[in-house]
Write a protein that holds these residues in place. Structure first.
Motif, PDB file in Angstrom:
ATOM      1  N   ASN A 179      -3.643   8.869  -2.733  1.00 44.48           N
ATOM      2  CA  ASN A 179      -4.343   7.941  -3.634  1.00 44.48           C
ATOM      3  C   ASN A 179      -3.427   6.803  -4.096  1.00 44.48           C
ATOM      4  O   ASN A 179      -2.376   7.042  -4.684  1.00 44.48           O
ATOM      5  N   THR A 180      -3.875   5.592  -3.835  1.00 41.09           N
ATOM      6  CA  THR A 180      -3.108   4.394  -4.193  1.00 41.09           C
ATOM      7  C   THR A 180      -4.006   3.468  -5.003  1.00 41.09           C
ATOM      8  O   THR A 180      -5.216   3.410  -4.785  1.00 41.09           O
ATOM      9  N   TYR A 181      -3.406   2.745  -5.931  1.00 38.13           N
ATOM     10  CA  TYR A 181      -4.192   1.889  -6.820  1.00 38.13           C
ATOM     11  C   TYR A 181      -3.399   0.628  -7.139  1.00 38.13           C
ATOM     12  O   TYR A 181      -2.188   0.539  -6.876  1.00 38.13           O
ATOM     13  N   GLY A 182      -4.071  -0.348  -7.721  1.00 34.83           N
ATOM     14  CA  GLY A 182      -3.415  -1.579  -8.139  1.00 34.83           C
ATOM     15  C   GLY A 182      -4.351  -2.764  -8.019  1.00 34.83           C
ATOM     16  O   GLY A 182      -5.538  -2.617  -7.694  1.00 34.83           O
ATOM     17  N   PRO A 183      -3.843  -3.968  -8.279  1.00 34.67           N
ATOM     18  CA  PRO A 183      -4.644  -5.179  -8.131  1.00 34.67           C
ATOM     19  C   PRO A 183      -5.207  -5.312  -6.724  1.00 34.67           C
ATOM     20  O   PRO A 183      -4.593  -4.882  -5.748  1.00 34.67           O
ATOM     21  N   ARG A 184      -6.401  -5.911  -6.646  1.00 31.18           N
ATOM     22  CA  ARG A 184      -7.160  -6.161  -5.412  1.00 31.18           C
ATOM     23  C   ARG A 184      -7.944  -4.950  -4.923  1.00 31.18           C
ATOM     24  O   ARG A 184      -8.555  -5.015  -3.852  1.00 31.18           O
ATOM     25  N   MET A 185      -7.943  -3.858  -5.665  1.00 29.29           N
ATOM     26  CA  MET A 185      -8.893  -2.798  -5.340  1.00 29.29           C
ATOM     27  C   MET A 185     -10.297  -3.371  -5.464  1.00 29.29           C
ATOM     28  O   MET A 185     -10.565  -4.234  -6.306  1.00 29.29           O
ATOM     29  N   HIS A 186     -11.208  -2.888  -4.631  1.00 28.15           N
ATOM     30  CA  HIS A 186     -12.597  -3.324  -4.730  1.00 28.15           C
ATOM     31  C   HIS A 186     -13.187  -2.761  -6.027  1.00 28.15           C
ATOM     32  O   HIS A 186     -13.067  -1.568  -6.301  1.00 28.15           O
ATOM     33  N   PRO A 187     -13.801  -3.596  -6.857  1.00 24.80           N
ATOM     34  CA  PRO A 187     -14.296  -3.109  -8.156  1.00 24.80           C
ATOM     35  C   PRO A 187     -15.422  -2.078  -8.046  1.00 24.80           C
ATOM     36  O   PRO A 187     -15.651  -1.324  -8.988  1.00 24.80           O
TER      37      PRO A 187
END
Length: 326
Positions: A179-187
């Motif tokens: 699991n990775t997260y951060g800016p530019r994830m699809h809302p």
């Protein structure tokens, strides 16, 4: 392989997606020439619009289930919808993207004698009986469930990569992404980090599936991309052997329950959102935590540096800005 330039020419499939766009930034920043290929099913031009005028960047709208003819030195194969909402929308196409896409990119790499990276997934472990998950674990995957198009598609892609490696000596790198997260994830990708942040920022109730005791490990995108590049740039052995092909786990071994994540998001956003509970989706894993011993060994002691609170604050700022503009 092209020998007439010192600057690497690199193809990134799925480059307009969340992970792909961050990888493009890193490769261009270090001076590479980069071709981004994406059919924009889940990727978006918004993620790459800041690169469109870059003199060393090219965007091609293309579906990797069809052959592609280019001249490059390296290939990063990231093309495939990665969230359950998106990959279950058209499960047949999801499997085709993983399998036909792998065949097409491997064929290209074979012709060019280019090194190729496969973005695999922790979903190859299914709902694991082993915790934390090591690369030696073969997994516990339902082959006919609603998630199988993604899980089994990625497992088949790994098989193809290693068969091309064994049969043709192809220089491969296979990474299993947690699991990775951060800016530019699809809302609207349906994943817990984006779901929770969007719900909190909009003052909606935060939806937890199950009782919230299931665990995940959350890796900030910059840490993951650093792992990608270190893995891809491993030098060949003195005898010309391509070196370590993987598979290798890339993720953050810090483990949190889904409920803990929701509470952190509420705290960091200052939201008045309440937690509500719904039934757990079919085949949803109860535990996710990577053993990253292999990554530490082969990737110059790589390990995530961004703590969850810091990363969540950056993701919250991105989604808050996105909501302000819409």
């Amino acid at each position: 392989m092209r020998q007439y330039e010192t600057r690497k020419k690199i193809l990134v499939t799925g480059g307009a997606g969340f992970l792909g766009s961050h990888l493009l930034d890193r490769l261009l920043a270090r001076g590479d020439e980069v071709i981004c290929v994406d059919n924009l099913f889940t990727g978006t031009k918004r993620n790459i619009e800041h690169l469109l005028d870059h003199k060393h960047f090219e965007f091609i709208r293309h579906d990797v289930t069809f052959p592609l003819y280019l001249e490059v030195d390296q290939i990063y194969n990231l093309a495939c919808p990665a969230s359950p909402i998106h990959y279950q929308h058209d499960p047949v196409q999801t499997t085709k993207t993983s399998v036909h896409g792998a065949i097409n990119m491997l064929g290209l790499a074979k012709r060019l004698e280019a090194r190729i990276f496969q973005a695999s997934t922790s979903e190859v472990y299914g709902d694991p009986d082993v915790h934390p998950q090591t690369e030696a674990y073969w997994g516990n995957v339902n082959p006919i469930g609603v998630r199988s198009c993604y899980d089994e598609g990625k497992r088949c892609a790994e098989t193809l990569f290693f068969d091309y490696h064994r049969q043709y000596g192809l220089d491969i790198r296979v990474a299993r992404i947690f699991n990775t997260y951060g800016p530019r994830m699809h809302p609207n990708d349906g994943r817990v980090v984006s779901n929770f942040i969007m719900q909190a920022l909009q003052g909606k109730d935060i939806t937890i599936y199950g009782d919230g005791s299931q665990t995940r490990s959350f890796c900030y995108v910059d840490d993951l991309i650093e792992g990608f590049i270190r893995f891809m740039d491993l030098p060949r052995a003195e005898n010309g052997d391509p070196g370590f092909p993987g598979p290798i786990n890339l993720g953050n071994p810090g483990e949190f329950t889904i409920k803990q994540l929701a509470e952190k998001v509420i705290d960091l956003t200052g939201s008045a959102s309440k937690l509500i509970y719904q039934s757990l989706p079919s085949d949803d894993p109860t535990q996710r935590k990577p053993d990253i011993s292999r990554a530490r060994k082969y990737l110059n002691d790589w390990q995530p540096a961004v703590q969850l609170n810091e990363g969540l604050q950056k993701a919250i700022s991105y989604f808050d800005d996105l909501l302000t503009k819409t």
